[in-house]
Design a protein around this motif. Structure first.
Motif, PDB file in Angstrom:
ATOM      1  N   VAL A 293       0.834  -1.210   0.000  1.00 49.85           N
ATOM      2  CA  VAL A 293       0.000   0.000   0.000  1.00 49.85           C
ATOM      3  C   VAL A 293       0.864   1.254   0.000  1.00 49.85           C
ATOM      4  O   VAL A 293       0.660   2.175  -0.808  1.00 49.85           O
ATOM      5  CB  VAL A 293      -0.950  -0.010   1.222  1.00 49.85           C
ATOM      6  N   VAL A 294       1.865   1.318   0.890  1.00 49.03           N
ATOM      7  CA  VAL A 294       2.696   2.515   0.957  1.00 49.03           C
ATOM      8  C   VAL A 294       3.574   2.635  -0.283  1.00 49.03           C
ATOM      9  O   VAL A 294       3.855   3.745  -0.749  1.00 49.03           O
ATOM     10  CB  VAL A 294       3.558   2.521   2.234  1.00 49.03           C
ATOM     11  N   THR A 295       4.005   1.505  -0.851  1.00 50.90           N
ATOM     12  CA  THR A 295       4.828   1.556  -2.063  1.00 50.90           C
ATOM     13  C   THR A 295       4.014   2.077  -3.236  1.00 50.90           C
ATOM     14  O   THR A 295       4.484   2.939  -3.999  1.00 50.90           O
ATOM     15  CB  THR A 295       5.392   0.159  -2.383  1.00 50.90           C
ATOM     16  N   LEU A 296       2.803   1.568  -3.415  1.00 46.94           N
ATOM     17  CA  LEU A 296       1.933   2.059  -4.497  1.00 46.94           C
ATOM     18  C   LEU A 296       1.593   3.532  -4.302  1.00 46.94           C
ATOM     19  O   LEU A 296       1.520   4.297  -5.276  1.00 46.94           O
ATOM     20  CB  LEU A 296       0.650   1.230  -4.536  1.00 46.94           C
ATOM     21  N   THR A 297       1.401   3.935  -3.051  1.00 49.03           N
ATOM     22  CA  THR A 297       1.092   5.345  -2.782  1.00 49.03           C
ATOM     23  C   THR A 297       2.279   6.229  -3.123  1.00 49.03           C
ATOM     24  O   THR A 297       2.112   7.324  -3.694  1.00 49.03           O
ATOM     25  CB  THR A 297       0.696   5.525  -1.312  1.00 49.03           C
ATOM     26  N   ARG A 298       3.485   5.783  -2.775  1.00 46.60           N
ATOM     27  CA  ARG A 298       4.679   6.560  -3.120  1.00 46.60           C
ATOM     28  C   ARG A 298       4.812   6.714  -4.628  1.00 46.60           C
ATOM     29  O   ARG A 298       5.197   7.771  -5.129  1.00 46.60           O
ATOM     30  CB  ARG A 298       5.929   5.869  -2.554  1.00 46.60           C
ATOM     31  N   ILE A 299       4.498   5.663  -5.360  1.00 47.94           N
ATOM     32  CA  ILE A 299       4.557   5.747  -6.829  1.00 47.94           C
ATOM     33  C   ILE A 299       3.493   6.709  -7.342  1.00 47.94           C
ATOM     34  O   ILE A 299       3.748   7.538  -8.227  1.00 47.94           O
ATOM     35  CB  ILE A 299       4.373   4.354  -7.451  1.00 47.94           C
ATOM     36  N   ALA A 300       2.293   6.626  -6.788  1.00 48.93           N
ATOM     37  CA  ALA A 300       1.187   7.457  -7.258  1.00 48.93           C
ATOM     38  C   ALA A 300       1.463   8.937  -7.047  1.00 48.93           C
ATOM     39  O   ALA A 300       1.203   9.766  -7.933  1.00 48.93           O
ATOM     40  CB  ALA A 300      -0.103   7.049  -6.546  1.00 48.93           C
TER      41      ALA A 300
END
Length: 557
Positions: A293-300
């Protein structure tokens, strides 16, 4: 002399209570475990309604409150006697003050005038302060008994129950632990012990005119005490209702909006393609819910050309969701096996949320210098791979074998590399996708992972309501009540969706890896197709604001 007598009598009462409390505690604990089993069976359904969960928490709250030592002793006769003794000592000191003023002329001639007055005032303040708690408990016990006194006879009031003398009887009947070879001496010592304990039993009986422990449904009381008055029971329930209401005032609105962007749980599989993305090491670290979740958010949030309001809305929704995710992860990972994975997710989220950085690199600056989302993904992937390779060359092979021993930045880099590579592979034949479309697809993927994880909220709340440690029961049930209040709308949203059959198993439902394996067995579609460009095969899912967003579901959607 009067004050000294009451003090010694209070000492006898406290000694008697020291014999009663261990037995009472064991009895209440056994009844609590029996009641817990009954409550668990009656509330054993996986998908409980909000009202059923509220009733479950109320029952656990009543059990926790009435099984606490403070509640048990507050309504016991020992509290009444202690309060009475303290009150008599206060009255004795009041008499001393009156006598001091009446005999003032004699005190003036004494060489100890100042010290006598000083000692009297110090003792008075000490006794007054020490009397507040016992007298308050006595008042509570008196109110407690007054509601049912008329229904009981004097014989019932004076009846002595077994638990008051059980410990002394056990000691009396037990054998001597001292090894004595002489038979006559051993017999005399045993008889002396029995005589002494018989005297103690008589004293114990004289101290008490109350009864022991009894259980009325969810309420645990001292035996022989009147049934818990409705007013007190209502006050106990009102306490937990206030906690639920406190949580209800803090509903995670942005998280609710984020969850409404999806209608299934496919994001649990889509974020990482195990088949197409090569591993950086032979051993892959396990996933937890928060890390992807935090990795996808950082990418977004690193994508260029994203409006600030959407950017902030996603951050707020993820932040609200991580509150529940961390509670679930901590309760599931009781042995701490995934501590390093959870710490990695927590550490990098703090940096990304507060400073919009990853690995000490400004994500927004990266976005401004990049021409498209492709450049951002390549740059994040390259930096993550370099971080991992540097660690690999500088570390001994022994330490590399167990991914749980890797530093948190290396665990985070491995997750970033795999997820960015998965997204790049999904979009390699789709150069026409805009930054906004990719941002939306990543948001949907985050929503689907959150949805899968938060299906465990019912299990978490039920698990949080029980504790073998008496001191933690009220605290844990209180936390469960607050979580229920905060998550009412979330639970209602998720209960409208069809859950996979394996979710009936709380252990499997709480593990993201079990979700991935189960979903891939059910649907063997290519996860890359789910996050690729929007094609003719799409569906419309309503958002909380009434709008619709197109989400790619793949061939099996």
């Amino acid at each position: 002399m009067v004050a000294t007598f009451f003090t010694l009598l209070l000492l006898v009462v406290l000694c008697c209570s020291s014999l009663v409390i261990p037995t009472a505690k064991r009895y209440i604990e056994s009844k609590y475990r029996e009641m817990y089993k009954i409550t668990r069976v009656e509330g054993g359904e996986c998908r409980l309604t909000i009202n059923e969960m509220k009733l479950m928490i109320q029952r656990y709250w009543v059990m926790a409150e009435t099984s606490s030592p403070q509640f048990v002793m507050a309504g016991s006769v020992l509290s009444a006697i202690s309060g009475l003794m303290c009150l008599f000592m206060v009255l004795t000191l009041v008499e001393a003050h009156i006598r001091l003023h009446l005999l003032h002329m004699y005190v003036v001639e004494s060489n100890y005038k100042w010290s006598v007055i000083f000692i009297l005032y110090i003792q008075s303040w000490g006794v007054v302060l020490g009397t507040i708690a016992p007298v308050s408990r006595w008042y509570f016990a008196a109110r407690f008994k007054s509601s049912e006194t008329g229904r009981r006879s004097l014989r019932d009031e004076l009846k002595i129950e077994r638990y008051w003398t059980l410990r002394l009887v056990e000691w009396r009947e037990s054998s001597l632990r001292v090894q004595i070879r002489h038979h006559r001496c051993k017999k005399l010592l045993h008889d002396a012990k029995r005589l002494l304990l018989n005297i103690c039993i008589k004293v114990q009986i004289l101290v008490d005119s109350n009864k022991g422990l009894d259980l009325r449904r969810d309420v645990l009381l001292l035996e022989g005490e009147a049934e818990l008055p409705k007013k007190i029971l209502r006050n106990i329930c009102n306490e937990v209702n206030k906690l639920i209401q406190t949580g209800r005032k803090k509903q995670p609105k942005n998280l609710v909006k984020l969850l409404n962007m999806s209608g299934n749980f496919k994001g649990v599989v889509k974020f990482d393609d195990n088949k197409e993305v090569p591993s950086l090491h032979s051993q892959e670290p396990p996933n937890c819910w928060s890390l992807p979740v935090v990795t996808l958010t950082r990418i977004a949030i690193a994508l260029p050309n994203i409006p600030k309001d959407e950017f902030k809305e996603l951050l707020s929704g993820v932040s609200e969701g991580l509150y529940f995710v961390k509670l679930i992860e901590k309760s599931v990972d009781g042995d701490g096996e995934l501590t390093s994975i959870r710490n990695a997710a927590d550490a990098v989220w703090v940096v990304a949320e507060l400073y919009h950085k990853w690995q000490d690199k400004d994500i927004q600056q990266t976005s401004q210098n990049s021409r498209s989302y492709m450049h951002v993904l390549h740059e994040l992937s390259g930096k993550a791979k370099k971080t991992f390779e540097d660690f690999k060359t500088e570390t001994e092979d022994v330490l590399m074998q167990n991914p749980l021993n890797w530093p948190i930045e290396v665990i985070a880099a491995n997750s970033m590399y795999r997820i960015t590579q998965t997204i790049l592979l999904a979009h390699k034949d789709d150069d026409q996708a805009t930054d906004a479309e990719v941002f939306e697809r990543l948001s949907v993927m985050i929503s689907e992972i959150f949805a899968a994880c938060l299906t465990n909220l019912v299990h978490f709340i039920r698990f949080e309501c029980h504790s073998n440690v008496i001191k933690e029961r009220v605290k844990r049930v209180g936390q469960a009540a607050v979580v229920l209040g905060k998550s009412e709308e979330i639970i209602e949203i998720l209960q409208q969706r069809e859950l996979p059959s394996f979710c009936m198993d709380p252990v499997k439902a709480a593990n993201i890896e079990d979700w991935r394996r189960a979903l891939m067995e059910v649907d063997n579609e290519n996860p890359l197709a789910s996050i690729s460009a929007v094609s003719s095969n799409e569906t419309s899912v309503p958002q909380s604001n009434g709008e619709h967003v197109s989400i790619e579901l793949g061939d099996g959607g």
